[in-house]
Design a protein around this motif. Sequence first.
Motif, PDB file in Angstrom:
ATOM      1  N   LYS A   1      10.473   0.559  -8.849  1.00 28.19           N
ATOM      2  CA  LYS A   1      10.517   0.066  -7.475  1.00 28.19           C
ATOM      3  C   LYS A   1       9.371   0.596  -6.606  1.00 28.19           C
ATOM      4  CE  LYS A   1      15.508  -0.738  -7.517  1.00 28.19           C
ATOM      5  NZ  LYS A   1      16.805  -0.542  -6.837  1.00 28.19           N
TER       6      LYS A   1
ATOM      7  N   TYR B   1       6.674  -0.869  -5.515  1.00 29.49           N
ATOM      8  CA  TYR B   1       6.109  -2.207  -5.438  1.00 29.49           C
ATOM      9  C   TYR B   1       4.673  -2.238  -4.906  1.00 29.49           C
ATOM     10  CZ  TYR B   1      11.020  -3.342  -6.118  1.00 29.49           C
ATOM     11  OH  TYR B   1      12.290  -3.410  -6.610  1.00 29.49           O
TER      12      TYR B   1
ATOM     13  N   GLU C   1       7.158 -11.901  -9.429  1.00 29.92           N
ATOM     14  CA  GLU C   1       8.336 -11.047  -9.652  1.00 29.92           C
ATOM     15  C   GLU C   1       8.352  -9.878  -8.673  1.00 29.92           C
ATOM     16  OE1 GLU C   1      10.035  -8.100 -13.154  1.00 29.92           O
ATOM     17  OE2 GLU C   1       8.781  -9.820 -13.711  1.00 29.92           O
TER      18      GLU C   1
ATOM     19  N   SER D   1       9.150 -11.188  -5.157  1.00 28.80           N
ATOM     20  CA  SER D   1      10.569 -11.518  -5.074  1.00 28.80           C
ATOM     21  C   SER D   1      11.422 -10.262  -4.945  1.00 28.80           C
ATOM     22  CB  SER D   1      10.978 -12.307  -6.321  1.00 28.80           C
ATOM     23  OG  SER D   1      12.363 -12.580  -6.308  1.00 28.80           O
ATOM     24  N   ALA D   2      11.046  -9.220  -5.694  1.00 30.03           N
ATOM     25  CA  ALA D   2      11.789  -7.962  -5.631  1.00 30.03           C
ATOM     26  C   ALA D   2      11.657  -7.317  -4.257  1.00 30.03           C
ATOM     27  CB  ALA D   2      11.286  -7.008  -6.711  1.00 30.03           C
TER      28      ALA D   2
ATOM     29  N   LYS E   1      11.218  -8.913  -1.409  1.00 28.13           N
ATOM     30  CA  LYS E   1      12.044  -9.672  -0.469  1.00 28.13           C
ATOM     31  C   LYS E   1      13.527  -9.365  -0.662  1.00 28.13           C
ATOM     32  CE  LYS E   1       8.848 -13.578  -0.014  1.00 28.13           C
ATOM     33  NZ  LYS E   1       8.645 -15.027  -0.288  1.00 28.13           N
ATOM     34  N   THR E   2      13.913  -9.210  -1.934  1.00 28.01           N
ATOM     35  CA  THR E   2      15.320  -8.932  -2.230  1.00 28.01           C
ATOM     36  C   THR E   2      15.750  -7.579  -1.686  1.00 28.01           C
ATOM     37  OG1 THR E   2      15.191 -10.254  -4.243  1.00 28.01           O
ATOM     38  CG2 THR E   2      17.029  -8.695  -4.077  1.00 28.01           C
ATOM     39  N   ASN E   3      14.885  -6.600  -1.792  1.00 29.24           N
ATOM     40  CA  ASN E   3      15.219  -5.241  -1.368  1.00 29.24           C
ATOM     41  C   ASN E   3      15.005  -5.009   0.116  1.00 29.24           C
ATOM     42  OD1 ASN E   3      15.769  -3.283  -3.876  1.00 29.24           O
ATOM     43  ND2 ASN E   3      14.293  -4.846  -4.493  1.00 29.24           N
TER      44      ASN E   3
ATOM     45  N   ALA F   1      18.283  -5.228   2.352  1.00 32.75           N
ATOM     46  CA  ALA F   1      19.138  -4.078   2.083  1.00 32.75           C
ATOM     47  C   ALA F   1      18.630  -2.853   2.804  1.00 32.75           C
ATOM     48  CB  ALA F   1      19.200  -3.824   0.579  1.00 32.75           C
TER      49      ALA F   1
END
Length: 259
Positions: free
Chosen positions: A185, A187, A227, A230-231, A233-235, A238
Motif C-alpha cells: 500500500k 502507492y 490497478e 483504483s486502489a 480511490k478505494t482506500n 476509508a
Amino acid sequence: MAFTLVLLLIGALLVVVIVFNAMQQQKERAEAVRRTELTRQRSIMEETEEVLSNTGMFPCSPNVSLVLYRRIRDAAVQALQLVPPQQRGDYERRILDLDSLISTQQSSGASIPSLESFKLPDNDRQILTLVQTLKKLRAIVRDEHNKGKLDPTVFANEEGRINNLQLRINVESMLSRARSSCYMKQYGSSRQMVTKALSTLNAIKAQTPNDPFIGKKVEEAKLLLDEINSAVKTNAPAAATTKKEENDIDVIFQPKKKW
C-alpha cells in the motif's frame, strides 16, 4: 708507474661495478615488467572465465561464447611466454583444451537463442550478478572489436542483444518493485516506479516499435498503473471516514466551554 697501474685498476674496477649495477637494474626492471604483464594476462583470463561461467543466466549467443573462449586463449598464449618453465605445462594443456572448445563451438552450428525466453531471477543477489556480468561482457565485446578480432556485424548484433537484455532487466526490476510497493500500500512509490518504467519503454518503443517485449511490457505497466489508481480511490474514502471519526471523538472529549 706502479701508482698509474693502481689508478687504472681502480678505474677498471669502477667501470665493472657500474656496468654490473646497470645490468642488475635492467634485469630487475625486466622482471618487474614480466610480473606485471603476467598478472594482467591472468586477470584477463580470470575475469573472462567468470563471465563465461555466468552466461547460463541469460540466452547467450554462440558468437559471444566464441569471443570469450578466444579471449581466454589469447591471454593464455601470452602468459605462456611469461611464466617460469615449471608452470608452462599447465598453460600448454589449457591452450589445447581451449582449442578443442573453440573447434567444437565453431562446428556445432548452434542457433542464436531468442531473448523471449529470458526470465529475471527471483533472487536479488542473482540479479546483481547478472547486471555485473552483462556490464563486463559489453566491455569485453567492445575491447575485442577495437582490437579487430570481432566482425563489425557480429559486434553490432551482440551489443544490441546486450542492450536489450539490460533494458529487460531494468524494466522487469522496476515493475517488480512497483508490485511489491503496491502490495504494501505504498502507492506513491509504486506509481513513481511504474511511470518511470513506462517512460523508459516508450522511449525505446519509438526506436524499435516492432519489439514484442516492449509492447507486452507497456500494456503490463498500464494495467498495473490502473490497478494502483483504483486502489488509491478505494482506500481514499476509508481514510477520510477514519479522519472524520477521529474529529468527532475529539469534539466529544474536548474541554467544555464555560458560559
